[in-house]
Design an enzyme around this catalytic site. Structure first.
Site, PDB file in Angstrom:
ATOM      1  N   ASP A 298      45.748  24.142  37.167  1.00  0.00           N
ATOM      2  CA  ASP A 298      45.208  23.070  37.986  1.00  0.00           C
ATOM      3  C   ASP A 298      46.234  22.643  39.033  1.00  0.00           C
ATOM      4  O   ASP A 298      47.427  22.488  38.735  1.00  0.00           O
ATOM      5  CB  ASP A 298      44.850  21.893  37.075  1.00  0.00           C
ATOM      6  CG  ASP A 298      44.226  20.737  37.812  1.00  0.00           C
ATOM      7  OD1 ASP A 298      43.131  20.911  38.369  1.00  0.00           O
ATOM      8  OD2 ASP A 298      44.836  19.647  37.835  1.00  0.00           O
ATOM      9  N   GLU A 335      44.998  27.385  41.128  1.00  0.00           N
ATOM     10  CA  GLU A 335      44.229  26.570  42.074  1.00  0.00           C
ATOM     11  C   GLU A 335      45.214  26.254  43.193  1.00  0.00           C
ATOM     12  O   GLU A 335      46.050  25.360  43.052  1.00  0.00           O
ATOM     13  CB  GLU A 335      43.723  25.285  41.419  1.00  0.00           C
ATOM     14  CG  GLU A 335      42.858  24.460  42.365  1.00  0.00           C
ATOM     15  CD  GLU A 335      42.407  23.137  41.751  1.00  0.00           C
ATOM     16  OE1 GLU A 335      41.289  22.698  42.080  1.00  0.00           O
ATOM     17  OE2 GLU A 335      43.163  22.546  40.959  1.00  0.00           O
TER      18      GLU A 335
END
Length: 634
Positions: A298, A335
């Site tokens: 993330d 990401e």
């Protein structure tokens, strides 16, 4: 409760504090640390001897036992252990799936939301749990996916918003992007309130069952920040009280305030040697102990920043993950952006190992399918594998994680039903969630009974799914899109432990012979056709673009043929115009004829016919907002 004071002359060796305590029970002991130190706030210190802190290396965490239990919303979290358990029996014939990267189809899902709804028809003691996932593996197999990407399963406090009065104190953190500890599985995903020891065991059972079904397990991991929030409203549970200046990025030129590149109040100091080793040990633990197959990081651009937040050209942590021998078999996915503006799509430091969520793919495909002008060339580039971004060194198409929909943002149904986000229920005054959705409501905002609009929306959902499944690269879809799950325009539903996020199994039954069938058939079609999963970028002789006017800004039709070495060519046409387009179909390879496999304008089951429908003529009328696939067969 027993407390021991540690003497640095006796209990410290180098930087390591230690103590030997004899005759403790071998499991279910709760423990934590009190730590004192300098009180110089402006130097970055946040020591408070009044807090009991979680061991960052604790392998199990004990807290509340029931997910979303408001009566225990102020409960404390402690480290615990189990030295009595026998090694988990993975089975004599057990083996890792080891699916090549270019062959996986990823299903992004939330463990709790997958089976928490009563429509799952699971017993209440296992709904919303790791064991609940096992019960629904047949659904995953029927859909055709072969990898699940689990939203965070590290221990987190779902009640964190309710610990003090605030505009979000009605929310329950169901997504889990607020890590308390990087080693312990989420204990309230255990069945029947079983606690951390059972959570660990049942997580392994889930992984084993998925592996036995040929499905890989990828974890969405959050190493960019923790649950401990900001300096205004800190929620100190571990790192802040142990050594704030080491674990977090602080601005020493501004009263040592926490830097916030995560959007969550703090930023983990990932490239500090101590923090880097913690992260690496955590990843190895999940691979060695739990047999997971990969990780999605993330806001991974945070991991590319130095202690002062500046971008690093060769981040030590990113390189270490790429080169680590234990992690070498794992898929590693970034990401490639953060909330500080470090956007690294196509430029993420990769050592030829890292894949990326391709946000440019998402935006370009959305814009073309909904009919934006001037997007044909970009659409072609994206479905061909985004060579402009990833054809560097030894990178391959699979390093582009292609997606139209992810957990944050609109669902697929909402993408074709809403022009604007509707996030009032989140308590943030509509300021949360992105405004750049590239969505189109097909003529009406939200739910409607208009049959024409509903038919167009269904067609568009199929068009998006076809585009995703025929694209070179690694496709990822979101849980629930296979039946058209709606969040009613909420594009940031992180705090709702209800039907807004929960998989609706009743709706799946209603759509089983329509949208679900189409999704499933399309996934299986991809997996059975090598030309859609090439290991290398498409060469000029492997594709024919039926286009001689790429610069036509008004054109929203694209057709092309993928050539298969044995003659099993695939012709595809995408029409994003509002009118029919009559196209000339190229001649099929010798001793073959074209069979229609897909026409999203047709009703089920004619919209997808696996064996194909013969009788394709020299021209084909492609309906407005639809696409077709023809297959060359003997």
């Amino acid at each position: 409760m027993i407390e021991f004071s540690l003497d640095p002359q006796v209990n410290k060796t180098g930087d390591i504090w230690h103590i030997c305590i004899e005759d403790l029970p071998r499991k279910n002991v709760l423990y934590g640390y009190r730590i004192n130190g300098p009180q110089d706030w402006h130097q970055g210190h946040r020591f408070d001897y009044g807090n009991i802190l979680i061991d960052p290396y604790a392998k199990l965490i004990e807290g509340s036992r029931v997910f979303g239990d408001a009566s225990n919303k102020m409960s404390k979290f402690f480290g615990t252990y189990d030295f009595d358990c026998l090694p988990f029996d993975w089975g004599e014939n057990y083996k890792l799936p080891n699916i090549p990267e270019n062959e996986i189809v990823i299903y992004e899902m939330n463990v709790r939301a997958f089976t928490a709804d009563e429509s799952s028809e699971l017993a209440p003691n296992i709904s919303g749990s790791y064991l609940g996932v096992i019960e629904k593996i047949p659904h995953l197999l029927e859909l055709g996916v072969n990898a699940v990407e689990l939203l965070p399963v590290f221990e987190f406090d779902e009640m964190e918003f309710q610990r003090r009065p605030n505009p979000r104190d009605h929310l329950i953190n169901t997504w889990g992007y607020s890590t308390i500890n990087f080693f312990a599985p989420m204990s309230r995903y255990a069945s029947n309130g079983g606690g951390p020891i059972n959570a660990s065991l049942e997580f392994k059972k889930m992984v084993k069952a998925l592996h036995d079904a040929g499905i890989e397990v990828i974890l969405d991991v959050v190493y960019n920040h923790t649950n401990e929030a900001d300096d205004e409203n800190p929620y100190t549970t571990s790192f802040r009280g142990i050594d704030n200046k080491v674990y977090y990025m602080v601005d020493l030129d501004n009263n040592a305030r926490l830097l916030n590149f995560s959007g969550c109040g703090n930023t983990l100091n990932c490239n500090h040697p101590v923090v880097m080793e913690l992260i690496l040990e955590s990843l190895r633990h999940w691979v060695f102990e739990y047999h997971v197959d990969g990780f999605r990081f993330d806001l991974a651009s945070v991991l590319c920043r130095g202690p002062d937040g500046t971008q690093l050209s060769a981040p030590p942590l990113i390189k270490a993950i790429a080169k680590d021998s234990i992690l070498s078999r794992c898929k590693i996915i970034a990401e490639p952006w953060d909330c500080g503006g470090l956007y690294l799509v196509g430029k993420f430091p990769n050592w030829d190992r890292w894949a990326e969520w391709n946000g440019i793919y998402r935006d370009d495909v959305r814009r073309f399918i909904k009919g934006d002008k001037g997007m044909k060339g970009s659409f072609a580039t994206r479905i061909a594998g985004s060579a402009d971004l990833y054809r560097v060194n030894k990178r391959r198409p699979c390093h582009s994680i292609n997606f139209v929909i992810a957990h944050d943002g609109f669902t697929l149904s909402d993408l074709v039903s809403y022009n604007f986000k509707h996030n009032d229920a989140n308590g943030e005054g509509g300021n949360d969630g992105t405004n750049d959705n590239f969505s189109w409501n097909c003529g009406f905002e939200g739910e409607t009974a208009d049959t024409n609009i509903k038919a167009l929306r269904l067609r568009q959902m199929k068009n998006f799914h076809v585009a995703l499944m025929i694209s070179q690269g690694t496709p990822m879809m979101l849980m629930g899109d296979e039946y058209g799950h709606t969040r009613y325009g909420n594009n940031n539903s992180y705090g709702h432990d209800n039907a807004l996020n929960h998989f609706q199994w009743g709706q799946l039954k209603d759509k089983k012979n329509n949208l679900f069938r189409f999704f499933s058939e399309m996934i299986k079609f991809r997996r059975s056709h090598h030309v859609l999963t090439r290991a290398n970028f498409i060469s000029k002789n492997e594709v024919t673009w039926h286009e001689d006017n790429w610069e036509n800004y008004e054109s929203r039709f694209l057709a092309f043929t993928l050539h298969e070495e044995n003659g099993g060519d695939l012709y595809m046409g995408f029409n994003a115009h509002g009118d029919f387009v009559k196209v000339v179909i190229p001649s099929p390879p010798q001793r073959r004829q074209w069979y229609r496999v897909v026409d999203t304008n047709l009703e089920s089951p004619s919209d997808f016919v696996a064996e194909g429908v013969s009788g394709v003529k020299e021209t084909y009328n492609v309906a407005p907002y639809s696409c077709i696939i023809l297959e060359a067969k003997p």
